[in-house]
Scaffold this active site. Sequence first.
Site, PDB file in Angstrom:
ATOM      1  N   VAL A   1     -26.818  -8.328 -29.293  1.00 14.76           N
ATOM      2  CA  VAL A   1     -26.704  -8.888 -30.681  1.00 14.76           C
ATOM      3  C   VAL A   1     -25.271  -9.037 -30.782  1.00 14.76           C
ATOM      4  O   VAL A   1     -24.498  -7.798 -31.147  1.00 14.76           O
ATOM      5  CB  VAL A   1     -27.417  -8.049 -31.794  1.00 14.76           C
ATOM      6  CG1 VAL A   1     -27.129  -9.071 -33.215  1.00 14.76           C
ATOM      7  CG2 VAL A   1     -28.873  -8.078 -31.485  1.00 14.76           C
TER       8      VAL A   1
ATOM      9  N   HIS B   1     -22.289  -3.716 -34.661  1.00 10.99           N
ATOM     10  CA  HIS B   1     -23.116  -2.777 -35.231  1.00 10.99           C
ATOM     11  C   HIS B   1     -22.703  -1.204 -34.421  1.00 10.99           C
ATOM     12  O   HIS B   1     -22.529  -1.236 -33.454  1.00 10.99           O
ATOM     13  CB  HIS B   1     -24.557  -3.282 -35.092  1.00 10.99           C
ATOM     14  CG  HIS B   1     -24.820  -3.418 -33.638  1.00 10.99           C
ATOM     15  ND1 HIS B   1     -24.508  -4.779 -33.348  1.00 10.99           N
ATOM     16  CD2 HIS B   1     -25.406  -2.917 -32.612  1.00 10.99           C
ATOM     17  CE1 HIS B   1     -25.078  -5.058 -31.830  1.00 10.99           C
ATOM     18  NE2 HIS B   1     -25.372  -3.777 -31.542  1.00 10.99           N
TER      19      HIS B   1
ATOM     20  N   GLN C   1     -24.312  -5.052 -24.730  1.00 10.82           N
ATOM     21  CA  GLN C   1     -24.559  -5.728 -26.145  1.00 10.82           C
ATOM     22  C   GLN C   1     -25.424  -6.968 -26.005  1.00 10.82           C
ATOM     23  O   GLN C   1     -25.220  -7.915 -25.394  1.00 10.82           O
ATOM     24  CB  GLN C   1     -22.984  -6.236 -26.802  1.00 10.82           C
ATOM     25  CG  GLN C   1     -23.118  -6.659 -28.144  1.00 10.82           C
ATOM     26  CD  GLN C   1     -21.771  -7.200 -28.650  1.00 10.82           C
ATOM     27  OE1 GLN C   1     -20.698  -7.410 -27.854  1.00 10.82           O
ATOM     28  NE2 GLN C   1     -21.627  -7.458 -29.800  1.00 10.82           N
TER      29      GLN C   1
HETATM   30  P1  5GP Z   1     -26.966  -3.957 -28.767  1.00 11.32           P
HETATM   31  O1  5GP Z   1     -27.790  -3.903 -27.383  1.00 11.32           O
HETATM   32  O2  5GP Z   1     -26.347  -5.240 -29.009  1.00 11.32           O
HETATM   33  O3  5GP Z   1     -26.002  -2.650 -28.975  1.00 11.32           O
HETATM   34  O4  5GP Z   1     -27.940  -3.518 -29.733  1.00 11.32           O
HETATM   35  C1  5GP Z   1     -28.791  -4.427 -30.416  1.00 11.32           C
HETATM   36  C2  5GP Z   1     -30.129  -3.633 -31.119  1.00 11.32           C
HETATM   37  O5  5GP Z   1     -30.740  -4.438 -32.072  1.00 11.32           O
HETATM   38  C3  5GP Z   1     -31.042  -3.099 -30.124  1.00 11.32           C
HETATM   39  O6  5GP Z   1     -31.121  -1.741 -30.062  1.00 11.32           O
HETATM   40  C4  5GP Z   1     -32.482  -3.777 -30.462  1.00 11.32           C
HETATM   41  O7  5GP Z   1     -33.345  -2.926 -30.207  1.00 11.32           O
HETATM   42  C5  5GP Z   1     -32.000  -4.185 -32.072  1.00 11.32           C
HETATM   43  N1  5GP Z   1     -32.907  -5.216 -32.507  1.00 11.32           N
HETATM   44  C6  5GP Z   1     -32.970  -6.584 -31.933  1.00 11.32           C
HETATM   45  N2  5GP Z   1     -33.684  -7.391 -32.643  1.00 11.32           N
HETATM   46  C7  5GP Z   1     -33.927  -6.693 -33.749  1.00 11.32           C
HETATM   47  C8  5GP Z   1     -34.614  -7.180 -34.872  1.00 11.32           C
HETATM   48  O8  5GP Z   1     -34.905  -8.121 -35.243  1.00 11.32           O
HETATM   49  N3  5GP Z   1     -34.573  -6.037 -36.092  1.00 11.32           N
HETATM   50  C9  5GP Z   1     -33.991  -4.904 -35.911  1.00 11.32           C
HETATM   51  N4  5GP Z   1     -34.091  -4.111 -36.830  1.00 11.32           N
HETATM   52  N5  5GP Z   1     -33.477  -4.372 -34.601  1.00 11.32           N
HETATM   53  C10 5GP Z   1     -33.347  -5.396 -33.768  1.00 11.32           C
END
Ligand code: 5GP
Length: 113
Positions: free
Chosen positions: A95, A99, A93
């Site tokens: 962000v 999500h 994770q």
């Molecule tokens: P996690 O790794 O937290 O499960 O997923 C976070 C996701 O957010 C990643 O797939 C990454 O590519 C996406 N992401 C990061 N920054 C941004 C952004 O500024 N805009 C969008 N649309 N996606 C983002």
Amino acid sequence: MGCLFCNILEKKIPASIVYEDEHAVAFRDVRPIAPTHVLVVPRKHIAGIRDLSAADATTIGQVFLAARQVAKQEGLEEHGYRLVVNDGDAAGQTVHHIHVHVLGGRDFTWPPG
Ligand code: 5GP
Ligand code: ZN
């Protein structure tokens, strides 16, 4: 500064929004790992699954209903698709605003990496 996804929800940072309703917003991932890669987030800021309380049950249910709607409108239902929620560092994770990743348009392996 602040939460990246809250900034997207507040339209302070642009994103390609594909669906929104009272409870959830869905937008395309900037670094897609599949032909369809959409993130579905609750309008309410909740950092991760570990932070959910019983009061969030409706909110998180609405996020999954929104994810299903996204899959439907992206044409993923017939072939199938994957929903992913990463919680914490070991899962990757990055962000910290809950999500659901909606991934489709290709086949996926199991177990995941
Ligand atoms: P996690 O790794 O937290 O499960 O997923 C976070 C996701 O957010 C990643 O797939 C990454 O590519 C996406 N992401 C990061 N920054 C941004 C952004 O500024 N805009 C969008 N649309 N996606 C983002
Ligand atoms: Zn947030």
